[in-house]
Enzyme design. Structure first.
Site, mmCIF file in Angstrom:
data_model
loop_
_atom_site.group_PDB
_atom_site.id
_atom_site.type_symbol
_atom_site.label_atom_id
_atom_site.label_comp_id
_atom_site.label_asym_id
_atom_site.label_seq_id
_atom_site.Cartn_x
_atom_site.Cartn_y
_atom_site.Cartn_z
ATOM 1 N N SER A 168 0.806 -1.228 0.000
ATOM 2 C CA SER A 168 0.000 0.000 0.000
ATOM 3 C C SER A 168 0.835 1.273 0.000
ATOM 4 C CB SER A 168 -0.946 -0.047 1.186
ATOM 5 O OG SER A 168 -1.699 -1.231 1.104
ATOM 6 N N ARG A 189 7.841 5.991 -3.996
ATOM 7 C CA ARG A 189 8.330 6.568 -2.738
ATOM 8 C C ARG A 189 7.547 5.956 -1.583
ATOM 9 N NH1 ARG A 189 5.143 10.528 -4.745
ATOM 10 N NH2 ARG A 189 6.802 11.332 -6.047
ATOM 11 N N ASP A 191 -3.817 -1.435 -1.900
ATOM 12 C CA ASP A 191 -4.997 -1.750 -1.070
ATOM 13 C C ASP A 191 -6.306 -1.201 -1.647
ATOM 14 O OD1 ASP A 191 -4.184 0.826 -0.470
ATOM 15 O OD2 ASP A 191 -4.156 0.579 1.696
HETATM 16 C C1 BGC Z 1 -0.299 5.213 -0.119
HETATM 17 C C2 BGC Z 1 -1.311 4.497 -0.980
HETATM 18 C C3 BGC Z 1 -2.279 3.704 -0.121
HETATM 19 C C4 BGC Z 1 -2.883 4.608 0.939
HETATM 20 C C5 BGC Z 1 -3.851 3.876 1.854
HETATM 21 C C6 BGC Z 1 -0.993 6.008 0.978
HETATM 22 O O1 BGC Z 1 -0.051 6.549 1.851
HETATM 23 O O2 BGC Z 1 0.484 6.081 -0.892
HETATM 24 O O3 BGC Z 1 -0.675 3.650 -1.906
HETATM 25 O O4 BGC Z 1 -3.287 3.186 -0.941
HETATM 26 O O5 BGC Z 1 -1.853 5.166 1.735
HETATM 27 O O6 BGC Z 1 -3.234 2.829 2.519
#
Ligand code: BGC
Length: 470
Positions: free
Chosen positions: A143, A158, A196
């Protein structure tokens, strides 16, 4: 509350309030950013990247079989999911907190070796029966922003949410993870990599039998430690995929929007000095500024910033020495001390003396407060959380505006499959979000509505669905 404190608190409250004009303008800006992201190939740029997921269809509900799912976010969760092919499933799962020492100032090898060891533990506990010869297919939910180049390959753009392991940036996370799985000789093959939000969209599309619910799942959204969303876009609307080879029957693709980066140049988003303060203390400084106004990881720190400011102005906690004269471990100096879960309790403290706030301040933070100061803290809490919920309505109304014409022939409501502690547990968050959505009014004039539907385990079930299709 004394007058000076009241005036100062109300001034901050005003800075956090968002009116309809702003919300509509922001929704339009979001729509423009979606197009820019679908056109522009540079996924690492600072604005909304609209990342292709390489998932080219949504589940039908008929998917079948046993799959593993591993989900790395603020925790590491491992599940085995048995899809029954009739919109239902069984699952076994374990959750492992990721030690803080592995989240930053460490190496990716240390992190992935830990994750592989937890997979091993999971198999020992739940799946003795699995032999080397019957390797299980696994979907890996990662995620964080990833530039995906195939369903099972993707490079980390990142870190977010407090992680910072620079040696992983730009590398394929599946390769890292599979290497450590193989080192332990585990009978597991990672066949799909997913976000996610993508997982949540797929999971809800699987469990929602729209014949019986009369709603159509169009968005997967996370409102938790971080925030983000995914939706299905037509290929003809994704110019940046023009040169990419896809299955012949593919009509569209699920897009991981990474909306935490929406308006990262702050052209229209509110930017109080408290928001700037929070950004400065995060490892991904200057990035995910929308997320830093919304998600569970940051709301408590915004509140702390506001309390510190009032204290510096000698308006609150007047008997206490200024922050710079306090030990580094004291509340006023300690980053990320205030948890969103504590704010959730402040939000609904209706006792005459604001006992909940008093107790938390006294027992957890060693702060003695007057009733007036507690009232100020409650007003600030509500202002910060309401702004967060209002901001969440912007992406949802933009996506609904964008896709609603595709469904003008049916009368089904638009459903958002949701996961996350904020949407699930924060009192009043959903109501505020829906209130702002209706203020923007993308469904005005139709008899359809938007429904937020919690999909517990969404990202794991979605990862298993991805694996079932790989
Ligand atoms: C991430 C996402 C993720 C979201 C929820 C963010 O900080 O960049 O990729 O889907 O958090 O978990």
């Amino acid at each position: 509350m004394d007058e000076e404190l009241r005036n100062a608190t109300e001034k901050i409250e005003d800075e956090f309030s968002l009116d309809r004009n702003f919300l509509v303008k922001a929704k339009n800006h979001f729509l423009t950013s979606m197009d820019a992201g679908l056109t522009n190939e540079d996924a690492a740029r600072v604005y909304m990247p609209m990342l292709p997921s390489f998932v080219t269809s949504l589940p039908t509900g008929k998917e079948l079989g046993l799959f593993l799912a591993a989900d790395l976010g603020s925790n590491f969760r491992v599940c085995s999911i048995d899809l029954h092919g009739d919109h239902s499933f069984d699952s076994k799962q374990s959750k492992y907190p990721v030690p803080k020492r592995l989240m930053k100032n460490s190496t990716s090898d240390a992190l992935f070796s830990f994750l592989a060891s937890k997979l091993q533990e999971f198999l020992k506990t739940h799946h003795h029966e699995i032999q080397n010869s019957t390797a299980l297919k696994m979907g890996f939910t990662f995620s964080f922003p990833v530039e995906q180049i195939a369903i099972d390959r993707g490079k980390l753009i990142r870190w977010t949410k407090g992680y910072s392991l620079p040696d992983c940036v730009g590398r394929d996370v599946v390769e890292f993870f599979q290497k450590h799985i193989d080192m332990l000789n585990l009978p597991i093959s990672i066949v799909a990599l997913t976000n996610d939000t993508v997982g949540t969209l797929l999971a809800r599309s699987y469990t929602n039998n729209s014949e019986t619910t009369n709603s159509r799942t169009v968005i997967g959204a996370i409102f938790g430690t971080g925030t983000n969303g995914a939706y299905f876009e037509k290929l003809s609307n994704i110019p940046k995929l023009a040169g990419v080879t896809l299955p012949g029957d593919a009509q569209g693709m699920v897009i991981n929007m990474e909306w935490g980066l929406f308006d990262n140049s702050l052209d229209i988003l509110p930017a109080t000095k408290y928001d700037n303060f929070v950004d400065k203390v995060t490892p991904n400084r200057g990035y995910h500024l929308f997320e830093k106004r919304i998600s569970g990881m940051f709301l408590g720190e915004i509140l702390r910033a506001a309390i510190v400011d009032l204290h510096e102005k000698s308006l609150i906690l007047k008997d206490m020495p200024k922050a710079k004269f306090l030990p580094a471990t004291h509340l006023l100096n300690q980053r990320f001390l205030i948890l969103t879960e504590q704010m959730a309790r402040f939000e609904i403290d209706e006792s005459e003396n604001l006992e909940v706030i008093r107790t938390v301040c006294e027992t957890e933070w060693h702060l003695t407060t007057t009733i007036g100061e507690r009232e100020a803290i409650k007003i600030l809490t509500r202002a910060i959380s309401k702004r967060a919920a209002y901001l969440c309505a912007i992406p949802l109304s933009a996506i609904v505006t964008r896709v609603k014409d595709e469904y003008r022939q049916d009368d089904k409501d638009f459903e958002v499959g949701c996961v996350g502690s904020i949407i699930e547990f924060y009192p009043g968050f959903e109501e505020h979000l829906l209130d702002a959505f209706n203020k923007i009014g993308p469904l005005k004039g139709s008899n359809k509505k938007i429904i937020l539907k919690l999909e517990a385990d969404g990202s794991e079930v979605g990862a298993a669905l991805c694996a079932s299709n790989a």
